[in-house]
Design a protein around this motif. Sequence first.
Motif, PDB file in Angstrom:
ATOM      1  N   ASN A   1     -48.360  22.045 -34.850  1.00  0.00           N
ATOM      2  CA  ASN A   1     -49.618  22.193 -34.147  1.00  0.00           C
ATOM      3  C   ASN A   1     -49.354  22.839 -32.779  1.00  0.00           C
ATOM      4  OD1 ASN A   1     -52.374  21.967 -33.590  1.00  0.00           O
ATOM      5  ND2 ASN A   1     -52.486  19.960 -34.550  1.00  0.00           N
ATOM      6  N   THR A   2     -50.412  23.135 -32.060  1.00  0.00           N
ATOM      7  CA  THR A   2     -50.365  24.082 -30.941  1.00  0.00           C
ATOM      8  C   THR A   2     -49.225  23.837 -29.961  1.00  0.00           C
ATOM      9  OG1 THR A   2     -52.760  24.279 -31.123  1.00  0.00           O
ATOM     10  CG2 THR A   2     -51.725  25.141 -29.116  1.00  0.00           C
ATOM     11  N   LEU A   3     -49.164  22.660 -29.338  1.00  0.00           N
ATOM     12  CA  LEU A   3     -48.185  22.458 -28.281  1.00  0.00           C
ATOM     13  C   LEU A   3     -46.766  22.455 -28.827  1.00  0.00           C
ATOM     14  CD1 LEU A   3     -47.627  22.054 -25.345  1.00  0.00           C
ATOM     15  CD2 LEU A   3     -47.968  19.606 -25.627  1.00  0.00           C
ATOM     16  N   CYS A   4     -46.539  21.729 -29.913  1.00  0.00           N
ATOM     17  CA  CYS A   4     -45.196  21.718 -30.503  1.00  0.00           C
ATOM     18  C   CYS A   4     -44.798  23.113 -30.970  1.00  0.00           C
ATOM     19  CB  CYS A   4     -45.129  20.731 -31.665  1.00  0.00           C
ATOM     20  SG  CYS A   4     -44.816  19.021 -31.159  1.00  0.00           S
ATOM     21  N   ALA A   5     -45.752  23.848 -31.520  1.00  0.00           N
ATOM     22  CA  ALA A   5     -45.451  25.208 -31.982  1.00  0.00           C
ATOM     23  C   ALA A   5     -44.991  26.081 -30.826  1.00  0.00           C
ATOM     24  CB  ALA A   5     -46.676  25.820 -32.653  1.00  0.00           C
ATOM     25  N   VAL A   6     -45.707  25.991 -29.701  1.00  0.00           N
ATOM     26  CA  VAL A   6     -45.349  26.790 -28.521  1.00  0.00           C
ATOM     27  C   VAL A   6     -43.977  26.382 -27.988  1.00  0.00           C
ATOM     28  CG1 VAL A   6     -45.963  27.234 -26.117  1.00  0.00           C
ATOM     29  CG2 VAL A   6     -47.734  27.267 -27.868  1.00  0.00           C
ATOM     30  N   LEU A   7     -43.677  25.082 -28.040  1.00  0.00           N
ATOM     31  CA  LEU A   7     -42.407  24.583 -27.519  1.00  0.00           C
ATOM     32  C   LEU A   7     -41.226  24.819 -28.463  1.00  0.00           C
ATOM     33  CD1 LEU A   7     -43.627  21.180 -26.002  1.00  0.00           C
ATOM     34  CD2 LEU A   7     -42.970  23.249 -24.758  1.00  0.00           C
ATOM     35  N   GLY A   8     -41.520  25.272 -29.686  1.00  0.00           N
ATOM     36  CA  GLY A   8     -40.417  25.569 -30.606  1.00  0.00           C
ATOM     37  C   GLY A   8     -40.582  25.024 -32.001  1.00  0.00           C
ATOM     38  N   GLY A   9     -41.710  24.375 -32.298  1.00  0.00           N
ATOM     39  CA  GLY A   9     -41.917  23.790 -33.608  1.00  0.00           C
ATOM     40  C   GLY A   9     -41.901  24.815 -34.732  1.00  0.00           C
ATOM     41  N   ASP A  10     -42.519  25.958 -34.496  1.00  0.00           N
ATOM     42  CA  ASP A  10     -42.529  27.009 -35.523  1.00  0.00           C
ATOM     43  C   ASP A  10     -41.112  27.496 -35.806  1.00  0.00           C
ATOM     44  OD1 ASP A  10     -45.239  26.941 -35.945  1.00  0.00           O
ATOM     45  OD2 ASP A  10     -45.698  28.643 -34.641  1.00  0.00           O
ATOM     46  N   GLU A  11     -40.340  27.647 -34.746  1.00  0.00           N
ATOM     47  CA  GLU A  11     -38.963  28.104 -34.909  1.00  0.00           C
ATOM     48  C   GLU A  11     -38.132  27.065 -35.669  1.00  0.00           C
ATOM     49  OE1 GLU A  11     -35.144  29.549 -32.164  1.00  0.00           O
ATOM     50  OE2 GLU A  11     -37.021  28.939 -31.206  1.00  0.00           O
ATOM     51  N   ILE A  12     -38.365  25.780 -35.365  1.00  0.00           N
ATOM     52  CA  ILE A  12     -37.644  24.708 -36.051  1.00  0.00           C
ATOM     53  C   ILE A  12     -37.986  24.706 -37.535  1.00  0.00           C
ATOM     54  CG2 ILE A  12     -37.491  22.190 -36.292  1.00  0.00           C
ATOM     55  CD1 ILE A  12     -37.778  22.046 -33.225  1.00  0.00           C
ATOM     56  N   TYR A  13     -39.268  24.816 -37.853  1.00  0.00           N
ATOM     57  CA  TYR A  13     -39.698  24.806 -39.252  1.00  0.00           C
ATOM     58  C   TYR A  13     -39.084  25.990 -40.012  1.00  0.00           C
ATOM     59  CZ  TYR A  13     -42.711  24.953 -43.353  1.00  0.00           C
ATOM     60  OH  TYR A  13     -43.171  24.998 -44.642  1.00  0.00           O
ATOM     61  N   LYS A  14     -39.092  27.148 -39.400  1.00  0.00           N
ATOM     62  CA  LYS A  14     -38.500  28.326 -40.038  1.00  0.00           C
ATOM     63  C   LYS A  14     -37.001  28.142 -40.240  1.00  0.00           C
ATOM     64  CE  LYS A  14     -37.775  33.306 -39.392  1.00  0.00           C
ATOM     65  NZ  LYS A  14     -37.988  34.455 -38.481  1.00  0.00           N
ATOM     66  N   LYS A  15     -36.318  27.620 -39.227  1.00  0.00           N
ATOM     67  CA  LYS A  15     -34.872  27.423 -39.294  1.00  0.00           C
ATOM     68  C   LYS A  15     -34.504  26.436 -40.404  1.00  0.00           C
ATOM     69  CE  LYS A  15     -30.608  27.712 -37.544  1.00  0.00           C
ATOM     70  NZ  LYS A  15     -29.843  28.964 -37.438  1.00  0.00           N
ATOM     71  N   LEU A  16     -35.262  25.333 -40.496  1.00  0.00           N
ATOM     72  CA  LEU A  16     -34.976  24.348 -41.539  1.00  0.00           C
ATOM     73  C   LEU A  16     -35.241  24.918 -42.923  1.00  0.00           C
ATOM     74  CD1 LEU A  16     -36.302  20.948 -40.100  1.00  0.00           C
ATOM     75  CD2 LEU A  16     -33.942  21.778 -40.235  1.00  0.00           C
ATOM     76  N   GLY A  17     -36.302  25.694 -43.049  1.00  0.00           N
ATOM     77  CA  GLY A  17     -36.598  26.312 -44.339  1.00  0.00           C
ATOM     78  C   GLY A  17     -35.480  27.228 -44.788  1.00  0.00           C
ATOM     79  N   GLU A  18     -34.953  28.012 -43.846  1.00  0.00           N
ATOM     80  CA  GLU A  18     -33.843  28.918 -44.175  1.00  0.00           C
ATOM     81  C   GLU A  18     -32.572  28.129 -44.485  1.00  0.00           C
ATOM     82  OE1 GLU A  18     -35.333  32.641 -41.333  1.00  0.00           O
ATOM     83  OE2 GLU A  18     -33.782  31.259 -40.640  1.00  0.00           O
ATOM     84  N   HIS A  19     -32.329  27.071 -43.707  1.00  0.00           N
ATOM     85  CA  HIS A  19     -31.103  26.291 -43.869  1.00  0.00           C
ATOM     86  C   HIS A  19     -31.094  25.525 -45.188  1.00  0.00           C
ATOM     87  CE1 HIS A  19     -27.547  24.064 -42.634  1.00  0.00           C
ATOM     88  NE2 HIS A  19     -28.180  22.921 -42.885  1.00  0.00           N
ATOM     89  N   LEU A  20     -32.241  25.011 -45.588  1.00  0.00           N
ATOM     90  CA  LEU A  20     -32.330  24.195 -46.797  1.00  0.00           C
ATOM     91  C   LEU A  20     -32.615  25.010 -48.052  1.00  0.00           C
ATOM     92  CD1 LEU A  20     -34.397  21.195 -45.363  1.00  0.00           C
ATOM     93  CD2 LEU A  20     -31.937  21.235 -45.836  1.00  0.00           C
ATOM     94  N   GLY A  21     -32.960  26.264 -47.873  1.00  0.00           N
ATOM     95  CA  GLY A  21     -33.256  27.114 -49.018  1.00  0.00           C
ATOM     96  C   GLY A  21     -31.991  27.527 -49.758  1.00  0.00           C
TER      97      GLY A  21
END
Length: 286
Positions: free
Chosen positions: A130-150
Amino acid sequence: MSSTGSTYGGSSLGAGDTHQATVPDTDVVGIAPVEAEHLVTDTAEDLSVFDAKTVERAQAIIARYPQSRSALLPMLHLVQSVEGRVSQAGIQFCALQLDLTAAEVSAVATFYTMYKRKSCGEHLVSVCTNTLCAVLGGDEIYKKLGEHLGADGKRLGHNETVGEPGQPGSITLEHAECLAACDLGPVIQVNYEFFDNQTPDKAVALVDALRKGEKPAPTRGAPLRDFRTAELELAGFWPEDEIDYRATVDGPSAAVETLRGAKLAEERGWTAPAMPNPPLPEVEKK
């Protein structure tokens, strides 16, 4: 002059005709992706997975409420503690226990994202995007985990699982809406326990530890359990032994950041004005 009139799209219909009248009926049964009988008959699901202990727990949940249908939300958590998801069998089990229709149970189970239709891993890893977490890096974390676990160059997606669902080390990844921890963002939850102030590298280390069978301590809250145990607790069932119970629930509950405002107010003598308490207007009697 032609008896047909031009439509907006350039097609022509006979005078007085509607578009529907000029198109043959579609055989929806014939083109359906499932066999016809599945569209018109109910399938009796195998409910044997819900053993006598589960039925006893279901009845204990129902007894908490004046009306049995009010027990549906914890009942769905009970189903997930057994199956790791809400299956069609789980929906029928709830319907039978609560004297509801399968449609009524399905309407609730498909409305809330906490009820999963696909089997979850041993651990459900929820990344706030969501907005604040995404701005602080949440989107990057989600993308990184998806790549790492894929695997095979494909990123693990939302509500997808790496490993055999329910088996040790398996992980289901999801992006979540606000997890109510904006002061500690970006945040991750594992089986609904908080891991605050995350970074992509810290998140990768966390899931790697989970896959190795470790259970890192959450930043706040109770010690980490597996997904199905957490679901049983959400249904309202805890260890009966006091020591085991305390070991299950005890843990730091509030972060320094969360209490900072209250601490400043206490140190500086700040108080809020009293809440107004105006009289309620008279309600006309029927």
